[in-house]
Design a protein around this motif. Structure first.
Motif, PDB file in Angstrom:
ATOM      1  N   SER A  63      32.471  23.455  44.797  1.00 26.86           N
ATOM      2  CA  SER A  63      32.201  23.922  43.440  1.00 26.86           C
ATOM      3  C   SER A  63      33.375  24.787  43.005  1.00 26.86           C
ATOM      4  O   SER A  63      34.228  25.151  43.822  1.00 26.86           O
ATOM      5  N   VAL A  64      33.391  25.124  41.733  1.00 26.58           N
ATOM      6  CA  VAL A  64      34.395  26.043  41.196  1.00 26.58           C
ATOM      7  C   VAL A  64      33.650  27.212  40.557  1.00 26.58           C
ATOM      8  O   VAL A  64      32.842  27.015  39.645  1.00 26.58           O
ATOM      9  N   ALA A  65      33.922  28.411  41.049  1.00 25.30           N
ATOM     10  CA  ALA A  65      33.290  29.609  40.508  1.00 25.30           C
ATOM     11  C   ALA A  65      34.164  30.180  39.394  1.00 25.30           C
ATOM     12  O   ALA A  65      35.322  30.530  39.624  1.00 25.30           O
ATOM     13  N   ILE A  66      33.605  30.252  38.197  1.00 24.92           N
ATOM     14  CA  ILE A  66      34.308  30.814  37.042  1.00 24.92           C
ATOM     15  C   ILE A  66      33.740  32.201  36.772  1.00 24.92           C
ATOM     16  O   ILE A  66      32.527  32.361  36.653  1.00 24.92           O
ATOM     17  N   SER A  67      34.613  33.206  36.687  1.00 28.73           N
ATOM     18  CA  SER A  67      34.108  34.566  36.547  1.00 28.73           C
ATOM     19  C   SER A  67      35.149  35.479  35.924  1.00 28.73           C
ATOM     20  O   SER A  67      36.358  35.255  36.059  1.00 28.73           O
ATOM     21  N   PHE A  68      34.669  36.534  35.233  1.00 31.95           N
ATOM     22  CA  PHE A  68      35.533  37.626  34.813  1.00 31.95           C
ATOM     23  C   PHE A  68      35.831  38.494  36.037  1.00 31.95           C
ATOM     24  O   PHE A  68      34.914  38.922  36.748  1.00 31.95           O
ATOM     25  N   LEU A  69      37.108  38.774  36.299  1.00 34.80           N
ATOM     26  CA  LEU A  69      37.481  39.650  37.407  1.00 34.80           C
ATOM     27  C   LEU A  69      38.621  40.557  36.974  1.00 34.80           C
ATOM     28  O   LEU A  69      39.547  40.120  36.293  1.00 34.80           O
ATOM     29  N   GLY A  70      38.537  41.827  37.385  1.00 34.69           N
ATOM     30  CA  GLY A  70      39.582  42.757  36.999  1.00 34.69           C
ATOM     31  C   GLY A  70      39.740  43.905  37.973  1.00 34.69           C
ATOM     32  O   GLY A  70      38.811  44.249  38.720  1.00 34.69           O
ATOM     33  N   GLY A  71      40.910  44.502  37.987  1.00 36.53           N
ATOM     34  CA  GLY A  71      41.164  45.682  38.780  1.00 36.53           C
ATOM     35  C   GLY A  71      41.183  45.426  40.279  1.00 36.53           C
ATOM     36  O   GLY A  71      41.241  44.286  40.744  1.00 36.53           O
ATOM     37  N   GLU A  72      41.123  46.516  41.045  1.00 35.44           N
ATOM     38  CA  GLU A  72      41.161  46.432  42.506  1.00 35.44           C
ATOM     39  C   GLU A  72      39.930  45.715  43.062  1.00 35.44           C
ATOM     40  O   GLU A  72      40.031  44.928  44.007  1.00 35.44           O
ATOM     41  N   ASN A  73      38.759  45.984  42.483  1.00 38.69           N
ATOM     42  CA  ASN A  73      37.553  45.303  42.958  1.00 38.69           C
ATOM     43  C   ASN A  73      37.631  43.800  42.705  1.00 38.69           C
ATOM     44  O   ASN A  73      37.211  42.995  43.541  1.00 38.69           O
ATOM     45  N   GLY A  74      38.176  43.429  41.559  1.00 35.94           N
ATOM     46  CA  GLY A  74      38.353  42.004  41.269  1.00 35.94           C
ATOM     47  C   GLY A  74      39.301  41.348  42.253  1.00 35.94           C
ATOM     48  O   GLY A  74      39.065  40.215  42.712  1.00 35.94           O
ATOM     49  N   ARG A  75      40.371  42.060  42.611  1.00 30.83           N
ATOM     50  CA  ARG A  75      41.322  41.516  43.580  1.00 30.83           C
ATOM     51  C   ARG A  75      40.671  41.342  44.950  1.00 30.83           C
ATOM     52  O   ARG A  75      40.885  40.340  45.639  1.00 30.83           O
ATOM     53  N   LYS A  76      39.839  42.312  45.338  1.00 33.14           N
ATOM     54  CA  LYS A  76      39.144  42.206  46.626  1.00 33.14           C
ATOM     55  C   LYS A  76      38.200  41.005  46.641  1.00 33.14           C
ATOM     56  O   LYS A  76      38.098  40.296  47.650  1.00 33.14           O
ATOM     57  N   ILE A  77      37.509  40.779  45.529  1.00 34.33           N
ATOM     58  CA  ILE A  77      36.610  39.628  45.446  1.00 34.33           C
ATOM     59  C   ILE A  77      37.398  38.336  45.611  1.00 34.33           C
ATOM     60  O   ILE A  77      36.992  37.423  46.342  1.00 34.33           O
ATOM     61  N   GLU A  78      38.553  38.247  44.955  1.00 27.63           N
ATOM     62  CA  GLU A  78      39.397  37.057  45.088  1.00 27.63           C
ATOM     63  C   GLU A  78      39.823  36.843  46.539  1.00 27.63           C
ATOM     64  O   GLU A  78      39.781  35.712  47.058  1.00 27.63           O
ATOM     65  N   GLU A  79      40.218  37.918  47.217  1.00 27.34           N
ATOM     66  CA  GLU A  79      40.651  37.799  48.606  1.00 27.34           C
ATOM     67  C   GLU A  79      39.514  37.330  49.505  1.00 27.34           C
ATOM     68  O   GLU A  79      39.707  36.509  50.408  1.00 27.34           O
ATOM     69  N   MET A  80      38.319  37.845  49.266  1.00 28.50           N
ATOM     70  CA  MET A  80      37.173  37.449  50.091  1.00 28.50           C
ATOM     71  C   MET A  80      36.784  36.000  49.831  1.00 28.50           C
ATOM     72  O   MET A  80      36.434  35.256  50.754  1.00 28.50           O
TER      73      MET A  80
ATOM     74  N   THR B 267      38.068  30.192  39.600  1.00 27.27           N
ATOM     75  CA  THR B 267      38.988  30.423  38.490  1.00 27.27           C
ATOM     76  C   THR B 267      38.627  31.766  37.877  1.00 27.27           C
ATOM     77  O   THR B 267      37.506  31.943  37.382  1.00 27.27           O
ATOM     78  N   ALA B 268      39.535  32.716  37.938  1.00 27.01           N
ATOM     79  CA  ALA B 268      39.277  34.049  37.412  1.00 27.01           C
ATOM     80  C   ALA B 268      39.808  34.166  35.988  1.00 27.01           C
ATOM     81  O   ALA B 268      40.959  33.820  35.715  1.00 27.01           O
ATOM     82  N   VAL B 269      38.946  34.620  35.098  1.00 26.10           N
ATOM     83  CA  VAL B 269      39.385  35.038  33.774  1.00 26.10           C
ATOM     84  C   VAL B 269      39.702  36.526  33.906  1.00 26.10           C
ATOM     85  O   VAL B 269      38.797  37.365  34.031  1.00 26.10           O
ATOM     86  N   ARG B 270      40.979  36.858  33.961  1.00 24.07           N
ATOM     87  CA  ARG B 270      41.385  38.227  34.253  1.00 24.07           C
ATOM     88  C   ARG B 270      41.100  39.157  33.076  1.00 24.07           C
ATOM     89  O   ARG B 270      41.373  38.835  31.927  1.00 24.07           O
ATOM     90  N   ILE B 271      40.518  40.310  33.387  1.00 23.46           N
ATOM     91  CA  ILE B 271      40.227  41.332  32.388  1.00 23.46           C
ATOM     92  C   ILE B 271      40.962  42.612  32.776  1.00 23.46           C
ATOM     93  O   ILE B 271      41.366  42.799  33.928  1.00 23.46           O
ATOM     94  N   THR B 272      41.161  43.504  31.809  1.00 22.24           N
ATOM     95  CA  THR B 272      41.902  44.738  32.071  1.00 22.24           C
ATOM     96  C   THR B 272      41.029  45.801  32.736  1.00 22.24           C
ATOM     97  O   THR B 272      41.551  46.693  33.411  1.00 22.24           O
ATOM     98  N   LYS B 273      39.714  45.737  32.556  1.00 28.51           N
ATOM     99  CA  LYS B 273      38.805  46.733  33.119  1.00 28.51           C
ATOM    100  C   LYS B 273      38.458  46.384  34.571  1.00 28.51           C
ATOM    101  O   LYS B 273      38.537  45.232  34.993  1.00 28.51           O
ATOM    102  N   GLU B 274      38.032  47.386  35.302  1.00 30.56           N
ATOM    103  CA  GLU B 274      37.672  47.238  36.709  1.00 30.56           C
ATOM    104  C   GLU B 274      36.326  46.521  36.862  1.00 30.56           C
ATOM    105  O   GLU B 274      35.348  46.862  36.182  1.00 30.56           O
TER     106      GLU B 274
END
Length: 311
Positions: free
Chosen positions: A53-70, A79-86
């Protein structure tokens, strides 16, 4: 192809302690982080069951980066839609027999980011794709946004599974998703009535009322320790829960939905997919934190699932 959409993801941080102490130091024995959010969890469970599957989600900040790594480590395509907020972080305090969940409100999502999500959907999703839309909405996004996404994807002839609560569910069903997956409390809220006790015939009747009212094809109704039901105009099925050791009920509904969606995508009929869903939901409660189901547990439990035909 299966896509999942998570508009309000989070990083779940589990703090394991022996016992919380009032006005004294409580020492944390272990910290464990998990990528979370209902759609993300569905994609994680699909991967565990050898699906894609492909997970589409808003991700931002350090927590978003950690989610991507995991997600990278787990092999989940996203596929991350990058946002400026954490991206938010939830804190779960886990005692030996008790759990305290501190849920944080997500960041406010501006219109520009919502438009970027639409552009992502336009690029990725094709006719006859399957889309799972689930979870809460972040700040700045009204329930109408769910209804708009469902309507847009229906125009593309995608098959839509919708898992939400409260006003989000009430508004979203107006756009006629193919399937909804409420638990009993969510089911009562969309019905607008209190249900006393588990009467399978009555629940089936209420489900058929919703199907007629909103043009839904299927309802996957999870009942916690009482099991689960599948309701459509053509059939109604019930499966009781299994007696398994419980570590965490978090994500059991997402594992349930993931298995059903995956097996239907692979060509299984309703009963077989429902059986897999129940095995996966039961397997999920056997794992700690937000680890979801494990494939070996699902395969072991499959033969133990008993399906009852209501009609």
């Amino acid at each position: 192809m299966i896509f999942t959409i998570t508009l309000n993801p989070c990083l779940d941080r589990y703090l394991y302690v022996d016992k919380l102490k009032t006005d004294d130091t409580t020492r944390v024995k272990k910290i464990k982080d998990y990528p979370a959010g209902k759609g993300i969890d569905v994609s994680r469970a699909i991967k565990e069951l050898d699906g894609k599957s492909v997970a589409i989600s808003f991700l931002g900040g350090e927590n978003g980066r950690k989610i991507e790594e995991m997600l990278d480590r787990e092999g989940v395509i996203y596929t991350a839609v990058r946002i400026t907020k954490e991206t938010r972080m939830n804190i779960i305090l886990q005692e030996q027999s008790s759990q305290y969940r501190l849920s944080v409100q997500g960041p406010k999502i501006p219109k520009t980011d919502l438009n970027q999500l639409y552009e992502t959907l336009k690029l990725l999703i094709r006719e006859n794709d399957t889309v799972v839309i689930s979870g809460s909405l972040p700040q700045g996004v009204t329930p109408n946004f769910y209804a708009e996404i469902i309507s847009y994807l229906k125009e593309k002839n995608a098959r839509i599974y919708f898992d939400a609560d409260g006003e989000n569910l009430k508004v979203g069903v107006e756009s006629h998703p193919d399937c909804i997956k409420p638990n009993l409390y969510e089911f009562q809220r969309v019905l607008g009535k209190k249900i006393n006790g588990i009467d399978k015939d009555q629940l089936a009747k209420y489900g058929l009322d919703l199907i007629d009212r909103y043009g839904i094809k299927e309802i996957l109704l999870t009942l916690g320790s009482e099991g689960a039901m599948f309701i459509s105009k053509g059939s109604c099925l019930y499966a009781p829960s299994l007696d398994v050791p419980v570590q965490s009920a978090v994500g059991s509904g997402d594992s349930f939905l993931a298995a059903y969606v995956l097996k239907r995508e692979e060509g299984a009929n309703e009963e077989e997919a429902f059986k897999w869903a129940n095995a996966s939901g039961n397997a999920s409660v056997m794992t700690p934190g937000t680890e979801l189901c494990r494939k070996n547990d699902v395969l072991r439990l499959l033969d133990e699932i008993k399906i009852e035909k209501i009609f």
